[in-house]
Structure formats: C-alpha cells, structure tokens
Design a protein around this motif. Structure first.
Motif, mmCIF file in Angstrom:
data_model
loop_
_atom_site.group_PDB
_atom_site.id
_atom_site.type_symbol
_atom_site.label_atom_id
_atom_site.label_comp_id
_atom_site.label_asym_id
_atom_site.label_seq_id
_atom_site.Cartn_x
_atom_site.Cartn_y
_atom_site.Cartn_z
ATOM 1 N N VAL A 46 0.215 -8.635 -10.001
ATOM 2 C CA VAL A 46 0.319 -9.046 -8.595
ATOM 3 C C VAL A 46 0.369 -7.807 -7.707
ATOM 4 O O VAL A 46 -0.295 -7.748 -6.660
ATOM 5 C CB VAL A 46 1.542 -9.964 -8.379
ATOM 6 N N LEU A 47 1.123 -6.796 -8.122
ATOM 7 C CA LEU A 47 1.171 -5.544 -7.364
ATOM 8 C C LEU A 47 -0.207 -4.889 -7.327
ATOM 9 O O LEU A 47 -0.653 -4.430 -6.275
ATOM 10 C CB LEU A 47 2.199 -4.589 -7.958
ATOM 11 N N GLU A 48 -0.892 -4.879 -8.456
ATOM 12 C CA GLU A 48 -2.235 -4.310 -8.533
ATOM 13 C C GLU A 48 -3.188 -5.057 -7.586
ATOM 14 O O GLU A 48 -4.021 -4.442 -6.922
ATOM 15 C CB GLU A 48 -2.734 -4.452 -9.976
ATOM 16 N N ALA A 49 -3.054 -6.368 -7.510
ATOM 17 C CA ALA A 49 -3.882 -7.168 -6.608
ATOM 18 C C ALA A 49 -3.616 -6.798 -5.151
ATOM 19 O O ALA A 49 -4.548 -6.661 -4.353
ATOM 20 C CB ALA A 49 -3.636 -8.651 -6.833
ATOM 21 N N ALA A 50 -2.348 -6.626 -4.805
ATOM 22 C CA ALA A 50 -1.991 -6.243 -3.437
ATOM 23 C C ALA A 50 -2.559 -4.866 -3.105
ATOM 24 O O ALA A 50 -3.126 -4.658 -2.024
ATOM 25 C CB ALA A 50 -0.475 -6.256 -3.254
ATOM 26 N N GLU A 51 -2.429 -3.944 -4.036
ATOM 27 C CA GLU A 51 -2.944 -2.588 -3.817
ATOM 28 C C GLU A 51 -4.463 -2.575 -3.693
ATOM 29 O O GLU A 51 -5.019 -1.751 -2.970
ATOM 30 C CB GLU A 51 -2.521 -1.671 -4.963
ATOM 31 N N GLY A 52 -5.136 -3.505 -4.371
ATOM 32 C CA GLY A 52 -6.593 -3.535 -4.365
ATOM 33 C C GLY A 52 -7.211 -4.417 -3.300
ATOM 34 O O GLY A 52 -8.442 -4.475 -3.177
ATOM 35 N N CYS A 53 -6.391 -5.107 -2.523
ATOM 36 C CA CYS A 53 -6.933 -5.979 -1.468
ATOM 37 C C CYS A 53 -7.696 -5.115 -0.462
ATOM 38 O O CYS A 53 -7.122 -4.182 0.116
ATOM 39 C CB CYS A 53 -5.805 -6.734 -0.773
ATOM 40 N N PRO A 54 -8.980 -5.425 -0.231
ATOM 41 C CA PRO A 54 -9.783 -4.572 0.649
ATOM 42 C C PRO A 54 -9.334 -4.566 2.110
ATOM 43 O O PRO A 54 -9.682 -3.649 2.853
ATOM 44 C CB PRO A 54 -11.200 -5.136 0.509
ATOM 45 N N VAL A 55 -8.547 -5.570 2.525
ATOM 46 C CA VAL A 55 -8.081 -5.615 3.916
ATOM 47 C C VAL A 55 -6.553 -5.591 4.025
ATOM 48 O O VAL A 55 -6.003 -5.857 5.097
ATOM 49 C CB VAL A 55 -8.661 -6.842 4.665
ATOM 50 N N GLU A 56 -5.874 -5.285 2.907
ATOM 51 C CA GLU A 56 -4.413 -5.187 2.878
ATOM 52 C C GLU A 56 -3.729 -6.422 3.463
ATOM 53 O O GLU A 56 -2.816 -6.318 4.277
ATOM 54 C CB GLU A 56 -3.955 -3.914 3.579
ATOM 55 N N ALA A 57 -4.177 -7.600 3.008
ATOM 56 C CA ALA A 57 -3.631 -8.856 3.519
ATOM 57 C C ALA A 57 -2.395 -9.321 2.756
ATOM 58 O O ALA A 57 -1.749 -10.275 3.168
ATOM 59 C CB ALA A 57 -4.705 -9.943 3.466
ATOM 60 N N ILE A 58 -2.059 -8.655 1.646
ATOM 61 C CA ILE A 58 -0.965 -9.109 0.781
ATOM 62 C C ILE A 58 0.286 -8.266 1.008
ATOM 63 O O ILE A 58 0.227 -7.042 0.981
ATOM 64 C CB ILE A 58 -1.377 -9.038 -0.702
ATOM 65 N N THR A 59 1.397 -8.956 1.214
ATOM 66 C CA THR A 59 2.694 -8.308 1.375
ATOM 67 C C THR A 59 3.624 -8.803 0.277
ATOM 68 O O THR A 59 3.663 -9.999 -0.010
ATOM 69 C CB THR A 59 3.311 -8.652 2.742
ATOM 70 N N ILE A 60 4.365 -7.865 -0.318
ATOM 71 C CA ILE A 60 5.339 -8.211 -1.349
ATOM 72 C C ILE A 60 6.692 -7.655 -0.917
ATOM 73 O O ILE A 60 6.801 -6.485 -0.562
ATOM 74 C CB ILE A 60 4.967 -7.605 -2.718
ATOM 75 N N THR A 61 7.698 -8.523 -0.935
ATOM 76 C CA THR A 61 9.069 -8.096 -0.639
ATOM 77 C C THR A 61 9.990 -8.578 -1.756
ATOM 78 O O THR A 61 9.646 -9.506 -2.494
ATOM 79 C CB THR A 61 9.561 -8.668 0.703
ATOM 80 N N LEU A 62 11.144 -7.946 -1.878
ATOM 81 C CA LEU A 62 12.139 -8.403 -2.845
ATOM 82 C C LEU A 62 12.773 -9.685 -2.316
ATOM 83 O O LEU A 62 13.182 -9.750 -1.154
ATOM 84 C CB LEU A 62 13.233 -7.350 -3.049
ATOM 85 N N SER A 63 12.807 -10.704 -3.159
ATOM 86 C CA SER A 63 13.467 -11.956 -2.769
ATOM 87 C C SER A 63 14.939 -11.663 -2.517
ATOM 88 O O SER A 63 15.562 -10.899 -3.231
ATOM 89 C CB SER A 63 13.320 -12.995 -3.885
ATOM 90 N N GLY A 64 15.458 -12.271 -1.521
ATOM 91 C CA GLY A 64 16.880 -12.080 -1.203
ATOM 92 C C GLY A 64 17.086 -10.991 -0.172
ATOM 93 O O GLY A 64 17.505 -11.258 0.934
ATOM 94 N N SER A 65 16.735 -9.741 -0.513
ATOM 95 C CA SER A 65 16.999 -8.630 0.396
ATOM 96 C C SER A 65 15.890 -8.431 1.420
ATOM 97 O O SER A 65 16.123 -7.877 2.490
ATOM 98 C CB SER A 65 17.189 -7.325 -0.384
ATOM 99 N N GLY A 66 14.665 -8.837 1.093
ATOM 100 C CA GLY A 66 13.546 -8.620 2.002
ATOM 101 C C GLY A 66 13.014 -7.202 1.979
ATOM 102 O O GLY A 66 12.136 -6.850 2.759
ATOM 103 N N GLU A 67 13.558 -6.366 1.083
ATOM 104 C CA GLU A 67 13.084 -4.983 0.984
ATOM 105 C C GLU A 67 11.603 -4.971 0.620
ATOM 106 O O GLU A 67 11.156 -5.684 -0.271
ATOM 107 C CB GLU A 67 13.889 -4.241 -0.083
ATOM 108 N N VAL A 68 10.836 -4.148 1.333
ATOM 109 C CA VAL A 68 9.389 -4.093 1.138
ATOM 110 C C VAL A 68 9.046 -3.394 -0.173
ATOM 111 O O VAL A 68 9.502 -2.284 -0.439
ATOM 112 C CB VAL A 68 8.699 -3.377 2.324
ATOM 113 N N VAL A 69 8.231 -4.070 -0.991
ATOM 114 C CA VAL A 69 7.690 -3.499 -2.217
ATOM 115 C C VAL A 69 6.288 -2.958 -1.935
ATOM 116 O O VAL A 69 5.930 -1.867 -2.339
ATOM 117 C CB VAL A 69 7.630 -4.559 -3.343
ATOM 118 N N PHE A 70 5.479 -3.758 -1.188
ATOM 119 C CA PHE A 70 4.123 -3.365 -0.809
ATOM 120 C C PHE A 70 3.766 -4.071 0.484
ATOM 121 O O PHE A 70 4.073 -5.247 0.626
ATOM 122 C CB PHE A 70 3.104 -3.724 -1.915
#
Length: 77
Positions: A49-73
């Motif tokens: 899933v992280l690899e997919a977010a990193e490879g999105c050509p338009v950076e449409a994917i956001t990943i955060t930690l559940s609970g804290s909301g800390e940004v992963v990607f």
C-alpha cells in the motif's frame, strides 16, 4: 501488534491510472468511473500500500496512522 493505517484517495486528483491496483492488489479498486478507492480505509501497515502511494503519478493517496493521524505518506517537507 503492528501499526494501523487510514488510507484515503483524493478523488478530485485521481486520474484512474490503475497503478495502485497493480502495485497493491487487494489494497485498492477502481470504480465504474475509473476512480480509485482503498479496498479498506482502515488497514494494517502494508509495504505494498505504501509502494502504491509512492508510485501514484498524481500523489492522490494519503496514509496516516489510525488514531493519532500522524502522516505516513506523503512525507512532510
């Protein structure tokens, strides 16, 4: 116990390339309008899933930690 992630796709940015579906099978799906969405918005931390977010050509994917909301990607600049 591992981290849990909240995965979002900004549908106003998504161009429907399908790269996320190819990179993380089962992690993303395209709807009838060819817009991506996470198969499960709340998921265990997953390298594909992280690899997919990193490879999105338009950076449409956001990943955060559940609970804290800390940004992963994307990484904060």
């Amino acid at each position: 116990m591992g981290d849990r992630w909240h995965v979002e796709v900004d549908r106003s940015v998504c161009i429907g390339s399908g790269m996320c579906v190819i990179t993380a099978p089962g992690g993303f799906a395209l709807d009838s309008a060819r817009q991506s969405h996470p198969a499960d918005p709340e998921t265990d931390a997953n390298e594909k899933v992280l690899e997919a977010a990193e490879g999105c050509p338009v950076e449409a994917i956001t990943i955060t930690l559940s609970g804290s909301g800390e940004v992963v990607f994307p990484p904060e600049e």
